[in-house]
Scaffold this motif. Structure first.
Motif, short mmCIF file in Angstrom:
data_model
loop_
_atom_site.label_atom_id
_atom_site.label_comp_id
_atom_site.label_asym_id
_atom_site.label_seq_id
_atom_site.Cartn_x
_atom_site.Cartn_y
_atom_site.Cartn_z
N ARG A 361 -3.28 -44.64 45.20
CA ARG A 361 -4.15 -44.45 46.37
C ARG A 361 -5.32 -43.53 46.04
O ARG A 361 -6.47 -43.80 46.42
CB ARG A 361 -3.33 -43.88 47.53
CG ARG A 361 -2.25 -44.82 48.04
CD ARG A 361 -1.76 -44.43 49.40
NE ARG A 361 -0.90 -43.27 49.42
CZ ARG A 361 0.42 -43.30 49.44
NH1 ARG A 361 1.06 -44.46 49.37
NH2 ARG A 361 1.14 -42.19 49.51
N ARG A 362 -5.03 -42.42 45.36
CA ARG A 362 -6.11 -41.48 45.03
C ARG A 362 -7.14 -42.13 44.12
O ARG A 362 -8.36 -41.99 44.34
CB ARG A 362 -5.55 -40.23 44.36
CG ARG A 362 -6.64 -39.23 43.96
CD ARG A 362 -6.08 -38.07 43.17
NE ARG A 362 -5.20 -37.25 43.99
CZ ARG A 362 -4.58 -36.15 43.53
NH1 ARG A 362 -4.75 -35.78 42.26
NH2 ARG A 362 -3.80 -35.45 44.32
N GLY A 363 -6.69 -42.85 43.11
CA GLY A 363 -7.61 -43.46 42.15
C GLY A 363 -8.57 -44.44 42.82
O GLY A 363 -9.77 -44.45 42.52
N VAL A 364 -8.05 -45.28 43.72
CA VAL A 364 -8.90 -46.24 44.41
C VAL A 364 -9.92 -45.51 45.29
O VAL A 364 -11.10 -45.87 45.33
CB VAL A 364 -8.06 -47.21 45.26
CG1 VAL A 364 -8.95 -48.11 46.10
CG2 VAL A 364 -7.15 -48.05 44.37
N MET A 365 -9.47 -44.45 45.98
CA MET A 365 -10.38 -43.74 46.86
C MET A 365 -11.45 -42.98 46.08
O MET A 365 -12.61 -42.91 46.50
CB MET A 365 -9.60 -42.79 47.76
CG MET A 365 -10.37 -42.36 49.00
SD MET A 365 -10.75 -43.73 50.13
CE MET A 365 -9.25 -43.80 51.11
N VAL A 366 -11.08 -42.43 44.93
CA VAL A 366 -12.08 -41.77 44.08
C VAL A 366 -13.12 -42.79 43.62
O VAL A 366 -14.33 -42.52 43.63
CB VAL A 366 -11.41 -41.09 42.87
CG1 VAL A 366 -12.47 -40.66 41.84
CG2 VAL A 366 -10.61 -39.87 43.31
N LEU A 367 -12.65 -43.97 43.21
CA LEU A 367 -13.57 -45.02 42.77
C LEU A 367 -14.53 -45.40 43.89
O LEU A 367 -15.73 -45.61 43.66
CB LEU A 367 -12.77 -46.24 42.31
CG LEU A 367 -13.60 -47.46 41.88
CD1 LEU A 367 -14.55 -47.11 40.74
CD2 LEU A 367 -12.68 -48.62 41.50
N SER A 368 -14.02 -45.49 45.12
CA SER A 368 -14.90 -45.83 46.24
C SER A 368 -15.95 -44.75 46.44
O SER A 368 -17.12 -45.06 46.73
CB SER A 368 -14.08 -46.02 47.52
OG SER A 368 -13.57 -44.79 48.01
N GLY A 369 -15.57 -43.49 46.28
CA GLY A 369 -16.53 -42.40 46.41
C GLY A 369 -17.60 -42.44 45.32
O GLY A 369 -18.77 -42.15 45.57
N VAL A 370 -17.19 -42.79 44.11
CA VAL A 370 -18.14 -42.92 43.00
C VAL A 370 -19.16 -44.01 43.31
O VAL A 370 -20.38 -43.84 43.10
CB VAL A 370 -17.40 -43.22 41.69
CG1 VAL A 370 -18.39 -43.61 40.59
CG2 VAL A 370 -16.57 -42.02 41.26
N LEU A 371 -18.70 -45.14 43.84
CA LEU A 371 -19.61 -46.23 44.18
C LEU A 371 -20.55 -45.82 45.31
O LEU A 371 -21.75 -46.16 45.29
CB LEU A 371 -18.81 -47.47 44.59
CG LEU A 371 -18.06 -48.17 43.45
CD1 LEU A 371 -17.13 -49.24 44.01
CD2 LEU A 371 -19.04 -48.78 42.46
N MET A 372 -20.04 -45.09 46.31
CA MET A 372 -20.90 -44.62 47.39
C MET A 372 -21.97 -43.68 46.87
O MET A 372 -23.11 -43.66 47.36
CB MET A 372 -20.05 -43.93 48.46
CG MET A 372 -19.18 -44.89 49.28
SD MET A 372 -17.88 -44.07 50.25
CE MET A 372 -18.86 -43.01 51.31
N THR A 373 -21.63 -42.88 45.86
CA THR A 373 -22.61 -41.97 45.26
C THR A 373 -23.64 -42.73 44.45
O THR A 373 -24.86 -42.51 44.59
CB THR A 373 -21.90 -40.94 44.37
OG1 THR A 373 -20.89 -40.26 45.12
CG2 THR A 373 -22.89 -39.92 43.83
N LEU A 374 -23.18 -43.65 43.60
CA LEU A 374 -24.08 -44.41 42.75
C LEU A 374 -24.99 -45.33 43.55
O LEU A 374 -26.10 -45.67 43.09
CB LEU A 374 -23.28 -45.23 41.74
CG LEU A 374 -22.49 -44.44 40.68
CD1 LEU A 374 -21.70 -45.40 39.81
CD2 LEU A 374 -23.44 -43.60 39.83
N GLY A 375 -24.54 -45.73 44.73
CA GLY A 375 -25.34 -46.66 45.53
C GLY A 375 -26.71 -46.12 45.90
O GLY A 375 -27.66 -46.90 46.10
N ALA A 376 -26.85 -44.81 46.00
CA ALA A 376 -28.14 -44.23 46.38
C ALA A 376 -29.13 -44.21 45.22
O ALA A 376 -30.35 -44.17 45.44
CB ALA A 376 -27.92 -42.81 46.90
#
Length: 502
Positions: A361-376
């Protein structure tokens, strides 16, 4: 999570659940025909899809309806504001009632109310009736958490998680259909058809589901905390209105400050009341559990990120090329620039579910946060690459969809069955709060400096890029509240409380 469950044998709940209604889950109440789990999920999916499509079609037609009915911009804005406020206010009450009543019946009531609102909006001869219809539609947002609750009651854990992912995909599919279809519908038919067409699907779901959906009586009895519901409703209304009025009245105005002070006071009283009643509207003790609290915080950040994107990307699409960071497009461009966001959701939601067994669960959520950051990041190069907003929409869509899917799946896994609907509903309430807050902050940043003609400066645009980066980084940090794969397995909490045939 729930003190009343402590000390019970681990398999006690499944025994009570299965023997109390063995046939209502998988068989039609009126006969012996089997109701397959796939049919249940399909009906729920179409219910969610039809509502989300109708909701996402409202925003693009606001200028058209404003002109046809002679509304002022401030009045027309209530087509969206009213829908959001009513949705946020009614959602806790709807989902709590679903937890203590038959979820099937509540699901149909909520769909029916939203359908009535759509019909009212479609035939409305005046602005006031149309806004009232849109406000009634807002009640329908509860179909998503209630559908999750029905899936959790009637499916094994693995299939319930699949259903949750499917509902996230339904939201993406609804958005994609809305972005693509609203133009041709308005051009060749009439704006009222954006209400009529989804309403026809809603009616079909209700007719088929009357016999086809499983009955979902409550695990345990309870009551609605009406005092808590009233306190939370007024607090949410005052908060959302305060944020909405801030753009026109100013953050320092008496009415905005008064509404925000009232919000804090009512929220404080609400917490005191909820901690003392036997059957609270919101399970504050359960929400305070580390993983659930993390999911709630991530709901705020995710929604703030999404609404910042909703504001920034269409603005960029409409700005002239002469600014150096505009796309020089029209209304169609403003809608199409968000289309990659909706399309990526169709893939990113299922991907999150597939990655959880590998990353936890943590790994998937961290990955989602990384994508949200890179999206900008691509927006920094918009001057030399006009296609970067489409890339930003796609990357942010992947991160937001993965975060939503993993958050809801976490609730399905760790929250007791009799609180799944209401806890899922709380995440959607927080998404409304986070969305309005993020949208207002983004609008305020854009308004800091304007060039001739009312266009935002590069500094205002860059400020929103920094905001998106900050939200993404905060999401990465908050992701560490979720358990790793090894920690989740060692606790043995992700059990399957429903015994069901394949």
């Amino acid at each position: 999570m729930d003190d009343s469950r402590e000390g019970q044998p681990e398999q006690a709940a499944p025994t009570v659940r299965v023997t109390s209604r063995p046939k209502s889950i998988y068989h039609l109440s009126g006969g012996g025909d089997s109701v397959t789990p796939r049919f249940t999920v399909a009906l729920l999916w179409f219910g969610v899809f039809s509502y989300m499509t109708m909701e996402m079609m409202v925003a693009p037609i606001v200028p058209i309806v404003q002109h046809e009915l002679g509304m002022s911009p401030a009045v027309a804005a209530w087509m969206l504001t009213g829908l959001m406020v009513v949705g946020a206010v009614s959602l806790p009450l709807s989902t709590r009632y679903a937890d203590i009543a038959d979820k099937k019946n509540v699901f149909f009531i909520i769909l029916g109310v939203s359908g009535v609102g759509a019909v009212l909006a479609a035939v409305a001869p005046s602005a006031s009736l149309l806004i009232a219809g849109n406000m009634l539609q807002g009640v329908g947002i509860a179909v998503v958490p209630i559908a999750i609750g029905i899936a959790r009651d009637s499916q094994p854990l693995a299939r319930a998680k699949f259903a949750t992912t499917a509902f996230v995909v339904a939201g993406g599919a609804g958005s994609a259909v809305a972005y693509v279809a609203v133009g041709p519908i308005v051009k060749h038919l009439h704006y009222s058809y954006i209400y009529w067409i989804p309403t026809a699907v809603i009616l079909a779901v209700i007719v088929l589901g009357a016999k086809g959906l499983p009955a979902c009586p409550p695990v345990r009895t309870g009551r609605v905390d009406w005092l808590g519901a009233a306190l939370l409703a007024v607090a949410l209304t005052s908060f959302l209105l305060g944020l909405t009025l801030a753009s026109t009245e100013g953050w320092g105005s008496a009415i905005v400050l008064g509404l925000l002070i009232l919000t804090v006071a009512l929220a404080t009283v609400f917490v005191v009341v909820e901690r003392r009643v036997d059957s609270p509207l919101v399970d504050l003790r359960g929400i305070a559990e580390r993983e659930v609290a993390g999911v709630m915080g991530l709901s705020l950040l995710r929604a703030a990120c999404a609404y910042t994107m909703y504001l920034v990307l269409p603005t960029v699409a409409l700005l002239p090329l002469a600014t150096g960071y505009g796309m020089g497009g029209d209304a169609s461009t403003a809608g199409l620039v968000l289309l990659p966001y909706a399309l990526v959701i169709l893939v990113a939601g299922p991907t999150a579910s597939r990655l959880e067994p590998v990353l936890g669960r943590r790994g998937v959520m961290v990955l989602s946060g990384v994508l949200m950051t890179l999206g900008a990041v691509p927006l920094l190069f918009i001057g030399s690459a006009p296609w970067t907003p489409y890339l930003t929409a796609a990357i942010l869509g992947a991160g937001i969809a993965m975060s939503l899917t993993q958050g809801l799946n976490t609730i399905v896994q760790v929250v007791p069955n009799d609180r799944v609907a209401s806890t899922s509903g709380t995440t959607y309430v927080l998404q409304s709060v986070g969305g309005v807050t993020g949208g207002q902050i983004a609008a305020g940043i854009l308004a800091v400096g304007m060039v001739a003609g009312g266009a935002p400066t590069w500094g205002g645009f860059l400020g929103n890029v920094v905001l998106l980066l900050a939200l993404g980084l905060a999401a990465i940090g908050l992701s560490f509240t979720l358990k790793t794969k090894r920690a989740a397995a060692s606790t043995g909490r992700d059990t399957d409380p429903v015994s069901a045939p394949a």
